[in-house]
Design a protein around this motif. Sequence first.
Motif, PDB file in Angstrom:
ATOM      1  N   GLY A   1     -18.184 -50.989 -11.522  1.00  0.00           N
ATOM      2  CA  GLY A   1     -17.299 -49.825 -11.517  1.00  0.00           C
ATOM      3  C   GLY A   1     -16.131 -49.984 -12.480  1.00  0.00           C
TER       4      GLY A   1
ATOM      5  N   ASP B   1     -20.579 -56.283  -6.171  1.00  0.00           N
ATOM      6  CA  ASP B   1     -21.945 -56.699  -6.465  1.00  0.00           C
ATOM      7  C   ASP B   1     -22.005 -57.404  -7.808  1.00  0.00           C
ATOM      8  OD1 ASP B   1     -21.104 -54.053  -6.997  1.00  0.00           O
ATOM      9  OD2 ASP B   1     -23.098 -53.542  -7.723  1.00  0.00           O
ATOM     10  N   GLY B   2     -21.164 -56.956  -8.754  1.00  0.00           N
ATOM     11  CA  GLY B   2     -21.101 -57.646 -10.039  1.00  0.00           C
ATOM     12  C   GLY B   2     -20.468 -59.008  -9.847  1.00  0.00           C
ATOM     13  N   ASP B   3     -19.373 -59.013  -9.149  1.00  0.00           N
ATOM     14  CA  ASP B   3     -18.605 -60.227  -8.923  1.00  0.00           C
ATOM     15  C   ASP B   3     -19.439 -61.272  -8.167  1.00  0.00           C
ATOM     16  OD1 ASP B   3     -15.804 -61.202  -9.304  1.00  0.00           O
ATOM     17  OD2 ASP B   3     -15.894 -61.443  -7.118  1.00  0.00           O
TER      18      ASP B   3
ATOM     19  N   CYS C   1     -13.256 -53.331  -9.235  1.00  0.00           N
ATOM     20  CA  CYS C   1     -12.546 -52.368  -8.378  1.00  0.00           C
ATOM     21  C   CYS C   1     -12.495 -52.921  -6.961  1.00  0.00           C
ATOM     22  CB  CYS C   1     -13.256 -51.025  -8.382  1.00  0.00           C
ATOM     23  SG  CYS C   1     -13.316 -50.261 -10.008  1.00  0.00           S
ATOM     24  N   SER C   2     -13.641 -53.449  -6.511  1.00  0.00           N
ATOM     25  CA  SER C   2     -13.726 -54.005  -5.168  1.00  0.00           C
ATOM     26  C   SER C   2     -12.727 -55.144  -4.991  1.00  0.00           C
ATOM     27  CB  SER C   2     -15.145 -54.512  -4.927  1.00  0.00           C
ATOM     28  OG  SER C   2     -15.669 -55.073  -6.127  1.00  0.00           O
TER      29      SER C   2
HETATM   30  C1  LIG Z   1     -15.139 -63.472 -17.046  1.00  0.00           C
HETATM   31  C2  LIG Z   1     -15.171 -62.000 -17.103  1.00  0.00           C
HETATM   32  N1  LIG Z   1     -16.267 -61.384 -17.580  1.00  0.00           N
HETATM   33  C3  LIG Z   1     -16.305 -60.024 -17.598  1.00  0.00           C
HETATM   34  C4  LIG Z   1     -15.280 -59.305 -17.157  1.00  0.00           C
HETATM   35  C5  LIG Z   1     -15.318 -57.802 -17.208  1.00  0.00           C
HETATM   36  N2  LIG Z   1     -15.514 -57.222 -15.918  1.00  0.00           N
HETATM   37  C6  LIG Z   1     -14.502 -56.802 -15.176  1.00  0.00           C
HETATM   38  S1  LIG Z   1     -14.965 -56.144 -13.746  1.00  0.00           S
HETATM   39  C7  LIG Z   1     -16.573 -56.405 -14.078  1.00  0.00           C
HETATM   40  C8  LIG Z   1     -17.651 -55.978 -13.136  1.00  0.00           C
HETATM   41  C9  LIG Z   1     -17.170 -55.714 -11.772  1.00  0.00           C
HETATM   42  O1  LIG Z   1     -18.230 -55.250 -11.023  1.00  0.00           O
HETATM   43  P1  LIG Z   1     -18.205 -55.362  -9.447  1.00  0.00           P
HETATM   44  O2  LIG Z   1     -17.911 -56.728  -9.035  1.00  0.00           O
HETATM   45  O3  LIG Z   1     -19.478 -54.754  -8.934  1.00  0.00           O
HETATM   46  O4  LIG Z   1     -16.976 -54.486  -9.016  1.00  0.00           O
HETATM   47  P2  LIG Z   1     -16.819 -52.930  -8.875  1.00  0.00           P
HETATM   48  O5  LIG Z   1     -15.844 -52.541  -9.925  1.00  0.00           O
HETATM   49  O6  LIG Z   1     -18.120 -52.274  -9.045  1.00  0.00           O
HETATM   50  O7  LIG Z   1     -16.286 -52.747  -7.515  1.00  0.00           O
HETATM   51  C10 LIG Z   1     -16.716 -57.004 -15.302  1.00  0.00           C
HETATM   52  C11 LIG Z   1     -18.015 -57.335 -15.878  1.00  0.00           C
HETATM   53  C12 LIG Z   1     -14.159 -60.009 -16.675  1.00  0.00           C
HETATM   54  N3  LIG Z   1     -13.081 -59.365 -16.176  1.00  0.00           N
HETATM   55  N4  LIG Z   1     -14.132 -61.324 -16.644  1.00  0.00           N
END
Ligand SMILES: Cc1ncc(C[n+]2csc(CCOP(=O)(O)OP(=O)(O)O)c2C)c(N)n1
Lengths: 603, 350
Positions: free
Chosen positions: B143, B111-113, B67-68
């Motif tokens: 998210g 944070d995931g990214d 989302c971020s």
């Molecule tokens: C290579 C890969 N692995 C897994 C995913 C699935 N995926 C999409 S978004 C995401 C997590 C995003 O988390 P974050 O960076 O914290 O963003 P937020 O949505 O919380 O803002 C994952 C695991 C993907 N798109 N690409």
Amino acid sequence: MKPTDFKDPEYYHKVVDCQHACPAHTPVPEYIRQIAAGDYTSAYMINWDSNVFPGVLGRTCDRPCEPACRRGRVEEEPVAICRLKRVAADNKNADDVKALMPKGPFKSNGKKVALVGAGPASLTVARDLAPIGYEIHLFDELKAGGGFMRSQIPSFRLPEQVLNDEVNYILDLGIKQHFNHYVKSLKDLLAQDYDAVFVGSGAPLGRDLPDLPGRKEGGANIHIGINWLASVAFEHTSKIGKKVIVLGGGNTAMDCCRTSRRLGGEEVKVIVRSPFAEMKASPWEKEDAIHEDIPIIDNHVPKSFVVENGKLKGMMFEKVQAVYENGKRKLVPVGGPDVFFEADDVLCAIGQENSFPWIERDIAIEFDKWNMPVVNETTFQSTNKKVFFGGDAAFGPKNVITAVAHGHQAAISMHLFCMGMDLVADRPAPHVNLMHMKMGIHEWAYDSEVEPDLRYAVPQADKKLTLSNRMKEVELGFNLETGFKEAQRCLNCDVQTVFTESKCIECDACMDICPTACITFTENVETEEEMRKTLKAPATNLTQDILVSDLLPGTKRVMVKDENVCLHCGLCAERCPTSAWDMQKFFYNVTKAGKICQEPVLK
Amino acid sequence: MTYVRPKFRHPELPKNKLGYTLSYYEGALSTLCAGCGHDSISAAIVQSCYEMDIEPHKVAKLSGIGCSSKTPAYFLSNSHGFNSVHGRMPSVATGAYMANRDLIYFGVSGDGDTASIGMGQFVHAVRRNLKMVYVVMNNGCYGLTKGQDSATADLGSKSKAGSVNPFEGIDLCGLALELGANFVAQSFSGDKHQLTPLIKAAINHNGFALINVISPCVTFNNNPGSTKSYDYVRQHIQTTGMADFVPIAETIEANYNEGTHKKIQMHDGSFLTLNKLAQDWDPTDRMSAVNALHASRAKHEVLTGLIYLNAQGKDLHNVLNSAATPLNTLKEDVLCPGNDALKGINEEMR
Ligand SMILES: Cc1ncc(C[n+]2csc(CCOP(=O)(O)OP(=O)(O)O)c2C)c(N)n1
Ligand SMILES: Cc1cc2nc3c(=O)[nH]c(=O)nc-3n(C[C@H](O)[C@H](O)[C@H](O)COP(=O)(O)OP(=O)(O)OC[C@H]3O[C@@H](n4cnc5c(N)ncnc54)[C@H](O)[C@@H]3O)c2cc1C
Ligand code: SF4
Ligand code: SF4
Ligand code: SF4
Ligand SMILES: [Mg+2]
């Protein structure tokens, strides 16, 4: 600052700029939505309830609503509110409308009132009081009802049929009509068995220039504008000279010059003392006159009528310029020789006055130093408790919609008076209602989308045609398609942004999304003046309120919303995760006399 | 059904030195959940670029997935952008920066990214000191994929479904300090007053600038028990002090007080003034910053504000002594020095 009391109906009423500016507080956005939905009959009835003459006003209203319209603050021009009213009037279903109106005979309440003058003020009183059982006697020296709407407003602006229809809706309520009846003495009238009397006799005296040299000698070709218009309306006059000078800069002058063009005037000029921009006439009336090849010559003060061999030849004028001192205007001669303009006829349209020769001064009606009756601005009662005033007769010449608004209030007062109630304490509050508009995600019960779209022009009939026939209406009105598009320009200002601080988590979403920077979360400050400076965009329009919330649960800051350029787009509510913002339709309707007995007044 | 942002703007919006109003820096209408902290950070970025009179075409927005990482679509429509692969934004940023050092680089990540899939990339971007603003919109969860715990979720934080996170959360600011970052700040999406000057200073910083912004996921991680909810952050927030970015041309305001304020000169002569609320910490001393972070963590506080700044570091281009001219403007005569030069090089290799 203290939190705004938005439970006070006047807070949200003020946000509906057009409705607030309308003297009769017509629920404008409500009827515009009905026009957009193609329900012209409902749109007409909402109007009829508030302003009684939608067909007339849809053509002739002074439109105080339009300069107030919010759209004019975010785009170049306001919504064509007035001409949309005409769309409703022109396209209503006549039978349905008639069926929705009250139908007599009504059960008598044993009370009897007299209305002097059959202009819009009196007719409004009649309409409000007849259905609740009053026996109404309507007097006018003219042969038909309508007052100045009939005698002054020319047919090329207001076709007779439109006026007749709307006057008849009222007369059909069982009004006892006394036309061709000049009331010579109020004393006599009061001596009869009326429970109350309403004076709606207008401001019938046209101003003259009695002391100007040549006035007497040229008298045969010098006319008082309003008398002349009335004599045209009643077909006593059908011609005027080729060269005409119209003196004055108000709407009467515009009607005089345009009427002259239709009665043989070929070189018709309007000559006015003040600068063009400061003329009293509405901008659209000036435009229409210019369009009919009538030059408007400003900054000229009449000096004399030039008469040769007993015949009017023209007029002399002194050229002036406007000089402003301490906000006051002075017209100062620019020097140089006076200017001569030729004329076969001159029409004086330089103002009107009240005149009450038929009201005795010994019947407890107090008159002030300007010879105007002393009238209460809320109740419209005079110092004689039985006598009420309204329309131009109350506070001097205004317009039809003001006369209607006075009529509603006077009717309430007369009813309260006849029922032995208090005219102030027992006055009914307006009818108000707030209704949720949320239907689902991204879905609202109103068309919340706001798009740039400039005002549509009302088409006019061919000039050749209209100038050759004084009865031919100039404006053609919007067709349904354009009417729809113009209706879509309305911003739905009655769909209010309602804020509940206890629900707010201060995520800022509303503040960030608001296209017009209306919303700010900020530390509270002492004064409104200070607050207005600290907002996201400066809140410089002091005529527009700011909505200040109570302290927010999270940070003890406040939410402040500047109502000024809110588009009522609903995005704040759309983006609010907790529904701390909600879009709610605010319906505000002035209570009319008829509703008092149905909804008992709570004390 | 309508969900369209009207084109009308406040008629009296002030203009910046370039003659643009704030609206010129806006992006498309956000598709994030209503109330998402990320949108608020986007708004702070818009505000910062407007206030710094930045020409939008001189900015490149880079992001990964999440989302971020979607937010660059929602600000600075008139800028360049690259929405890359999950966790791979730093590589793209490195390439872009090496090719053209004239742009302002905005890396936007989650944070995931950053802390999960992109950790390997993130650490090298810090270590190499790319000149960029690196914003982590940190909501403690994934998210976009419906709220799974991320690597920055705090130990003991409760998810919306009720499970308690059994792992220690990664402290991105601590990590960046460890890796030698010269600009480290932490903030909260719900406090634009603090965030905006930090972004402005970060844009002006000559090297890698990390801003870790706690940004509640209103849909999946705003429940009681979560340590990244609006309520929790508001209750536990501690501020190092309010930063104020002062551009070169302006003078520092009169109420500046040497005792309670700190003035840090940036590489180009502009200043960051800091109204220091925490007296026992020196934002120009790395050890002191590390200590401040640890201390606040032990007290379950969320420490926000500028944490560490060293304005004198050398960014990647200066370290490598690479071309100052953007590669896309290098002409053939420079790029291809001709046969004689090649011969010379070949000679050297013999
Ligand atoms: C290579 C890969 N692995 C897994 C995913 C699935 N995926 C999409 S978004 C995401 C997590 C995003 O988390 P974050 O960076 O914290 O963003 P937020 O949505 O919380 O803002 C994952 C695991 C993907 N798109 N690409
Ligand atoms: C030329 C001109 C054009 C206008 N154009 C517009 C316009 O386009 N739009 C607009 O909104 N307003 C317009 N007005 C103003 C508007 O007509 C008046 O403000 C409005 O009609 C006032 O209504 P009223 O009910 O007070 O009285 P009036 O309409 O003036 O009616 C009063 C009636 O009382 C009668 N009367 C008076 N004394 C007696 C008596 N003693 N006995 C019996 N009957 C009596 C008169 O004959 C008259 O019919 C115009 C006015 C003029 C002069
Ligand atoms: S309805 Fe809400 S979002 Fe739309 S203009 Fe008004 S305050 Fe702003
Ligand atoms: S969007 Fe709703 S919850 Fe968020 S700040 Fe605005 S009113 Fe408060
Ligand atoms: S899921 Fe969470 S992070 Fe994604 S947009 Fe919604 S609130 Fe924001
Ligand atoms: Mg996340």
